[in-house]
Each structure stands twice: as structure tokens, then as C-alpha cells.
Motif scaffolding. Structure first.
Motif, PDB file in Angstrom:
ATOM      1  N   GLY A 264       0.806  -1.210   0.000  1.00 21.65           N
ATOM      2  CA  GLY A 264       0.000   0.000   0.000  1.00 21.65           C
ATOM      3  C   GLY A 264       0.839   1.259   0.000  1.00 21.65           C
ATOM      4  O   GLY A 264       0.519   2.236  -0.691  1.00 21.65           O
ATOM      5  N   LEU A 265       1.937   1.251   0.741  1.00 27.37           N
ATOM      6  CA  LEU A 265       2.788   2.433   0.817  1.00 27.37           C
ATOM      7  C   LEU A 265       3.560   2.645  -0.483  1.00 27.37           C
ATOM      8  O   LEU A 265       3.754   3.785  -0.918  1.00 27.37           O
ATOM      9  CB  LEU A 265       3.750   2.313   1.999  1.00 27.37           C
ATOM     10  N   MET A 266       4.005   1.559  -1.114  1.00 27.29           N
ATOM     11  CA  MET A 266       4.683   1.703  -2.412  1.00 27.29           C
ATOM     12  C   MET A 266       3.732   2.270  -3.450  1.00 27.29           C
ATOM     13  O   MET A 266       4.098   3.164  -4.228  1.00 27.29           O
ATOM     14  CB  MET A 266       5.217   0.339  -2.874  1.00 27.29           C
ATOM     15  N   LEU A 267       2.493   1.779  -3.448  1.00 28.28           N
ATOM     16  CA  LEU A 267       1.490   2.306  -4.375  1.00 28.28           C
ATOM     17  C   LEU A 267       1.214   3.776  -4.098  1.00 28.28           C
ATOM     18  O   LEU A 267       1.102   4.593  -5.020  1.00 28.28           O
ATOM     19  CB  LEU A 267       0.208   1.489  -4.257  1.00 28.28           C
ATOM     20  N   ALA A 268       1.125   4.137  -2.826  1.00 24.87           N
ATOM     21  CA  ALA A 268       0.891   5.534  -2.465  1.00 24.87           C
ATOM     22  C   ALA A 268       2.039   6.424  -2.947  1.00 24.87           C
ATOM     23  O   ALA A 268       1.819   7.544  -3.425  1.00 24.87           O
ATOM     24  CB  ALA A 268       0.723   5.654  -0.955  1.00 24.87           C
ATOM     25  N   CYS A 269       3.276   5.924  -2.836  1.00 25.19           N
ATOM     26  CA  CYS A 269       4.428   6.687  -3.322  1.00 25.19           C
ATOM     27  C   CYS A 269       4.342   6.903  -4.834  1.00 25.19           C
ATOM     28  O   CYS A 269       4.623   7.997  -5.335  1.00 25.19           O
ATOM     29  CB  CYS A 269       5.718   5.964  -2.973  1.00 25.19           C
ATOM     30  N   GLU A 270       3.942   5.855  -5.569  1.00 26.41           N
ATOM     31  CA  GLU A 270       3.827   5.971  -7.021  1.00 26.41           C
ATOM     32  C   GLU A 270       2.767   7.006  -7.401  1.00 26.41           C
ATOM     33  O   GLU A 270       2.964   7.825  -8.290  1.00 26.41           O
ATOM     34  CB  GLU A 270       3.480   4.611  -7.625  1.00 26.41           C
ATOM     35  N   LEU A 271       1.635   6.961  -6.730  1.00 24.34           N
ATOM     36  CA  LEU A 271       0.558   7.922  -7.008  1.00 24.34           C
ATOM     37  C   LEU A 271       0.976   9.335  -6.620  1.00 24.34           C
ATOM     38  O   LEU A 271       0.747  10.300  -7.355  1.00 24.34           O
ATOM     39  CB  LEU A 271      -0.706   7.505  -6.258  1.00 24.34           C
ATOM     40  N   GLY A 272       1.585   9.460  -5.439  1.00 22.34           N
ATOM     41  CA  GLY A 272       2.020  10.777  -4.989  1.00 22.34           C
ATOM     42  C   GLY A 272       3.073  11.378  -5.904  1.00 22.34           C
ATOM     43  O   GLY A 272       3.073  12.579  -6.172  1.00 22.34           O
ATOM     44  N   LEU A 273       3.972  10.542  -6.416  1.00 26.35           N
ATOM     45  CA  LEU A 273       5.010  11.020  -7.320  1.00 26.35           C
ATOM     46  C   LEU A 273       4.411  11.594  -8.596  1.00 26.35           C
ATOM     47  O   LEU A 273       4.932  12.553  -9.167  1.00 26.35           O
ATOM     48  CB  LEU A 273       5.958   9.856  -7.648  1.00 26.35           C
ATOM     49  N   ALA A 274       3.288  11.012  -9.029  1.00 28.27           N
ATOM     50  CA  ALA A 274       2.613  11.478 -10.246  1.00 28.27           C
ATOM     51  C   ALA A 274       1.656  12.631  -9.974  1.00 28.27           C
ATOM     52  O   ALA A 274       0.988  13.107 -10.895  1.00 28.27           O
ATOM     53  CB  ALA A 274       1.853  10.313 -10.888  1.00 28.27           C
ATOM     54  N   GLY A 275       1.571  13.068  -8.725  1.00 28.61           N
ATOM     55  CA  GLY A 275       0.696  14.182  -8.387  1.00 28.61           C
ATOM     56  C   GLY A 275      -0.757  13.808  -8.214  1.00 28.61           C
ATOM     57  O   GLY A 275      -1.628  14.690  -8.168  1.00 28.61           O
ATOM     58  N   ALA A 276      -1.067  12.529  -8.092  1.00 32.13           N
ATOM     59  CA  ALA A 276      -2.453  12.087  -7.922  1.00 32.13           C
ATOM     60  C   ALA A 276      -2.844  12.168  -6.446  1.00 32.13           C
ATOM     61  O   ALA A 276      -2.035  11.841  -5.573  1.00 32.13           O
ATOM     62  CB  ALA A 276      -2.620  10.656  -8.427  1.00 32.13           C
ATOM     63  N   PRO A 277      -4.076  12.570  -6.142  1.00 34.89           N
ATOM     64  CA  PRO A 277      -4.520  12.594  -4.753  1.00 34.89           C
ATOM     65  C   PRO A 277      -4.713  11.177  -4.231  1.00 34.89           C
ATOM     66  O   PRO A 277      -5.283  10.327  -4.919  1.00 34.89           O
ATOM     67  CB  PRO A 277      -5.851  13.345  -4.822  1.00 34.89           C
ATOM     68  N   VAL A 278      -4.215  10.900  -3.033  1.00 38.81           N
ATOM     69  CA  VAL A 278      -4.285   9.539  -2.494  1.00 38.81           C
ATOM     70  C   VAL A 278      -4.431   9.587  -0.975  1.00 38.81           C
ATOM     71  O   VAL A 278      -3.810  10.411  -0.299  1.00 38.81           O
ATOM     72  CB  VAL A 278      -3.041   8.720  -2.906  1.00 38.81           C
TER      73      VAL A 278
END
Length: 489
Positions: A14-28
Motif C-alpha cells: 500500500g505504501l509503495m502504491l501511495a508513493c507511485e501515485l504521490g510522485l505522479a501528483g495524484a490525490p491519495v
């Protein structure tokens, strides 16, 4: 405002996925039912595939600071020779490091990227509509609701979200039980059979590895019927019970001064029927579960996160080509099943011990052949992952080119920003920059660099997760750009 992606589960997946989304500027938003991070994670190592993923995002060095090199690689604890495997992947590049340390590194990165992590939040209901998903949550302050654009279940093998989404989880019949815990011990007093990983004469598995100064992480596994009574299933176990299993497996008691914690775990072999149901996705152990041996389980989980993250972000940003989100199940479900069967095969070489002895001897002999050693090393380290792509870079076709679908490890430092990457050969750069001009319409989604900077000679197009979707001579670059990065600006 776009509803956030809701990730349920604040473990490594879950945290790796959150990092990927956050890196792309997506709200998570990340939800976890625990009030605090769990320091009692059973994992004690990460393999070469995990390190490659962390290298791509600039996280590997921080993890290396607190880890030790992982010695060797094995298939069912039949030791292989990774040092003989030539190629771009560092198949011997794993680390001995507690999984809780990995989770801490990922959580700090996620928070730095603006990810909203909420603890003490338990999902009790799930409702989908055409454009959103609504969760009902139980907290210490009562009940509440949260709406998201998508929900990703990263809440473990007994996933509540998977159950609420009505996704089946057929298994392969293996249910394995063991004990994991940390003990305080003087490592100079610990016998050699209490260090490292061992398949024992009794047909079980013992492993012991440093988990910190004066601390040893121990894991025992006894195959056969699950224990009855209070020890059944999961939960804390007494010091004497841990010592009894250690002695049964190794032939002697562990000179432990104190047991910091010890819990019984069970591991079920299963793979979800599908990894997507409408706006709900499954990742990590919620999607597939099997015995955690050699780091393949963790690397399969994190590959899910890296595969899904950029695709969800592309959808929220509005540039995802049609069908991009469907490629998540198409690519990851076969890999989840392949990894599960690889672990089931290793278990079949362990139990029952008397019946497995002949097969173990045969596999040990076969592994002396160079090609067999290579195949097994790349399988258990997870670096052999290669998605099936067609000549135009589209998903799901038979590969015409051995480069397509694979990874370029040398490109890792060029992928830190989470965008796609166009590598240009010297020849391509010297012909007037035709490939560069073709890619100009996607410059907000892909970066451009010299192929030599990644240790390559030919031009190639990489997705944000590092997989090659076009290579020089494999088809049209423009078609591959449209297939994976949508329409140009």
C-alpha cells in the motif's frame, strides 16, 4: 476536485502504491486499521527485484544503510549460484533487512510526497457507483464515510475489501504454519545452525538473521497438520513454544536471553479470480498469497504496486489511453499465479520429507547446469519479469522481440521522477532527431535521455514502471506512444 484514490492497507504494498501515485501528483489517501505502524512484520529480506524497484525511485541507498547483503539465492533451500549468472540484473543484490524498516522508508517518502495516511480506520462497507467508490469506516470516534475515485485493496491475504467487492480467492491447497519473532541474543554465542536459512532433517524450515544490534529474527515452519488448541491460526506464543520448535528443527536450544515478541502465522496459497471489479483493484497479498520464502512474495507484491500506480495516475490526469487500467489484471494476474506456483513447487520439494527426498536430489543435480541455474536464480529473485507485448507495443500479444516487456536496470537513475523514458541511441540522435521530434507531443509524460546513460546502445521507450514498450526495429514509435501514453498534447 478529483476524488482521491483510496489505498486500504499501510504495509509495503500500500505504501509503495501511495508513493507511485504521490510522485505522479495524484490525490491519495491510505487507510489502515492499526493505530500505529506494526513493528512485528515477519519479512526479513528483500530480493534483487525489490532493490531494482527501489533503485528506480531513489530509495535503495537509504535501505542499504541499515541492511546486510543477502547471501546467495535458493530454490526450496537448495542453494543456487547467482554469481554465475551474467546479465544486466544484479541477481545477487538482495538485502537482509526487516520488512518494518522497508515500510518505514516507504511511509516517510509517501508523507514527503503529500500522501494522507490515516490510521485506526477499519473498512466495514463498500459501495460502488458509476464514477466513485464509497467506504464506510469504523474509528475510535465512531463511524464515517469516505468517497474515492478508486479503491485499492492492499489489506492482506484476509482482505476485507476483497470480500466486500465479491471477488473469489481460490487456492492451491497449501496451508503452512510457523512462528516468527525477535529474540535478544549474543550473536557470538549463537551456533551456526541457528544462523541463516536451513531445510532440516525433520522436513521443516528454520531461519535466523540479524534484525538489529543484539537481536535475531527467527522463523520456524513445521509442515503437516496445523497445530490444535490455543496455538492454532495466528497470535502470540510463549517463549517455551518457540524454543520447542527451534529445538525440533535445529537439534538444540537457541541461547536467547529474552524473547521480544513471537507470533504464530499461517500462510495460505491462493490467487484472486480477478484483480479488478469495477473501481476496486487488488494488490499484494490481497491479490495473491503464498508462503514467504526467499523474498518472492514481497517482490510480487511491490511489482503490483508499481504496475498499477502510474496507470491510475494517468486515468486521473485524463491522458490514459482506452483500456490502460485493464492491462493491470492482464499483466499481473498471470504473474501472481506464476509466483504462487513457484512457491507451491518449492513446498512440494519439502514435504513430506521422505517422499520429497528423491525430487530434491534430482533438482539439486539439475541446478548444476548453467541454464537451469540461471532460470531458477532469475525466477526466485523476481528479475525475470517480462510482460507480453506485440510489435506495436500493445499488451497481450506474442513477443516478436526479446527486449519488449522486459526491464533496463541501468535506466533506474533516469526514472526517479516516475515519468516514461525515451532512450535514444547515438545513431538516432545523429539522424536529425526524428525519434525526439515524434515524442515531442508527449513531453509532459516522458523524458528523453541518451541510451548510453543507461548502459544501452539501442533506442527504447520505457513505461514509468521501467518496462520496455518499444525498441529500435520492433515497430513504430508513435504507435507505442499512443498505446501507452494516450493522445499527444
Amino acid at each position: 476536485m478529483t476524488d482521491p484514490v483510496i489505498v486500504v492497507g499501510a504495509g509495503p504494498t500500500g505504501l509503495m502504491l501511495a508513493c507511485e501515485l504521490g510522485l505522479a501528483g495524484a490525490p491519495v489517501v491510505v487507510l489502515d486499521r492499526r493505530d500505529t505502524p506494526d513493528p512485528r512484520s515477519p519479512g526479513q529480506a528483500v530480493n534483487a527485484a525489490v532493490m531494482e524497484l527501489l533503485e528506480q525511485r531513489g530509495l535503495a541507498d537509504e535501505l542499504r544503510e541499515s541492511g546486510l547483503p543477502l547471501p546467495g539465492a535458493h530454490f526450496s533451500l537448495l542453494w543456487l549460484r547467482p554469481e554465475l549468472v551474467a546479465g544486466p540484473h544484479r541477481v545477487g543484490g538482495g538485502l537482509l533487512v526487516p520488512q518494518a524498516r522497508l515500510a518505514d522508508v516507504l511511509e516517510r517518502r509517501a508523507r514527503a510526497l503529500g500522501v494522507d495516511i490515516r490510521r485506526g480506520q477499519e473498512v466495514t462497507q463498500l459501495r460502488q457507483s458509476a464514477g466513485s467508490v464509497t467506504l464506510r469506516l469504523r474509528t475510535a470516534d465512531g463511524e464515517s464515510t469516505l468517497r474515492g475515485s478508486y479503491v485499492v485493496a492492499a489489506d492482506g491475504a484476509n482482505s476485507t475489501v476483497r470480500t466486500l467487492a465479491g471477488i473469489g480467492f481460490p487456492g492451491g491447497g497449501w496451508t503452512v504454519s510457523g512462528i516468527v519473532g525477535d529474540v535478544v541474543a549474543d550473536l557470538s554465542e549463537v551456533a551456526v545452525n541457528h544462523l541463516g536459512a536451513h531445510y532440516t532433517a525433520s522436513g521443516g524450515v528454520y531461519s535466523g538473521a540479524p534484525a538489529g544490534p543484539g537481536t535475531l529474527r527467527v522463523i520456524t515452519t513445521l509442515f503437516g497438520d496445523l497445530p490444535a488448541g490455543p496455538a492454532a491460526g495466528t497470535g502470540e506464543v510463549a517463549q517455551e513454544e518457540l524454543q520447542r520448535e527451534i529445538e525440533e528443527l535445529t537439534g538444540r536450544r537457541l541461547p536467547a536471553r529474552e524473547v521480544v515478541w513471537a507470533e504464530r502465522f499461517t500462510s495460505v496459497s491462493g490467487n484472486a479470480e480477478c484483480y479488478r471489479a469495477g473501481r476496486v483493484f487488488l494488490a499484494g497479498d490481497a491479490a495473491h498469497s503464498f508462503y514467504p520464502l526467499g523474498g518472492l512474495r514481497l517482490s510480487t507484491c511491490l511489482q503490483d504496486a508499481v504496475n498499477l500506480g502510474w496507470k491510475l495516475a494517468a486515468d486521473l490526469a485524463g491522458w490514459a489511453p482506452p483500456g490502460l487500467l485493464d492491462t493491470y489484471h492482464a499483466e499481473r494476474h498471470p504473474e501472481g499465479e506464476r509466483a504462487r506456483l513457484a512457491l507451491d513447487a518449492q513446498l512440494a520439494l519439502m514435504h513430506p520429507a521422505a517422499r520429497a527426498a528423491g525430487a530434491r536430489s534430482l533438482v539439486a543435480d539439475l541446478s548444476r547446469f548453467e541454464d537451469v541455474n540461471r532460470y531458477l536464480v532469475e525466477l526466485v529473485t523476481g528479475v525475470d519479469l517480462r510482460y507480453r507485448l506485440g510489435a506495436d507495443g500493445a499488451a497481450g500479444s506474442v513477443d516478436p522481440d526479446p527486449v519488449l516487456g522486459g526491464r533496463v536496470p541501468g535506466a533506474a537513475p533516469l526514472l526517479h521522477d516516475g515519468r516514461g523514458l525515451l532512450l535514444l541511441s547515438d545513431a538516432a540522435a545523429g539522424t536529425g532527431g526524428a525519434s525526439s521530434r515524434t515524442a515531442e507531443g508527449w513531453s509532459d509524460r516522458i523524458a528523453t535521455a541518451s541510451a548510453s546513460a543507461a548502459g544501452e546502445t539501442g533506442s527504447a521507450l520505457l513505461r514509468p514502471d521501467g518496462h520496455v514498450v518499444w525498441a529500435e526495429g520492433s515497430g513504430g514509435l508513435e504507435a507505442a506512444l499512443k498505446n501507452w501514453f494516450g493522445a499527444p498534447r
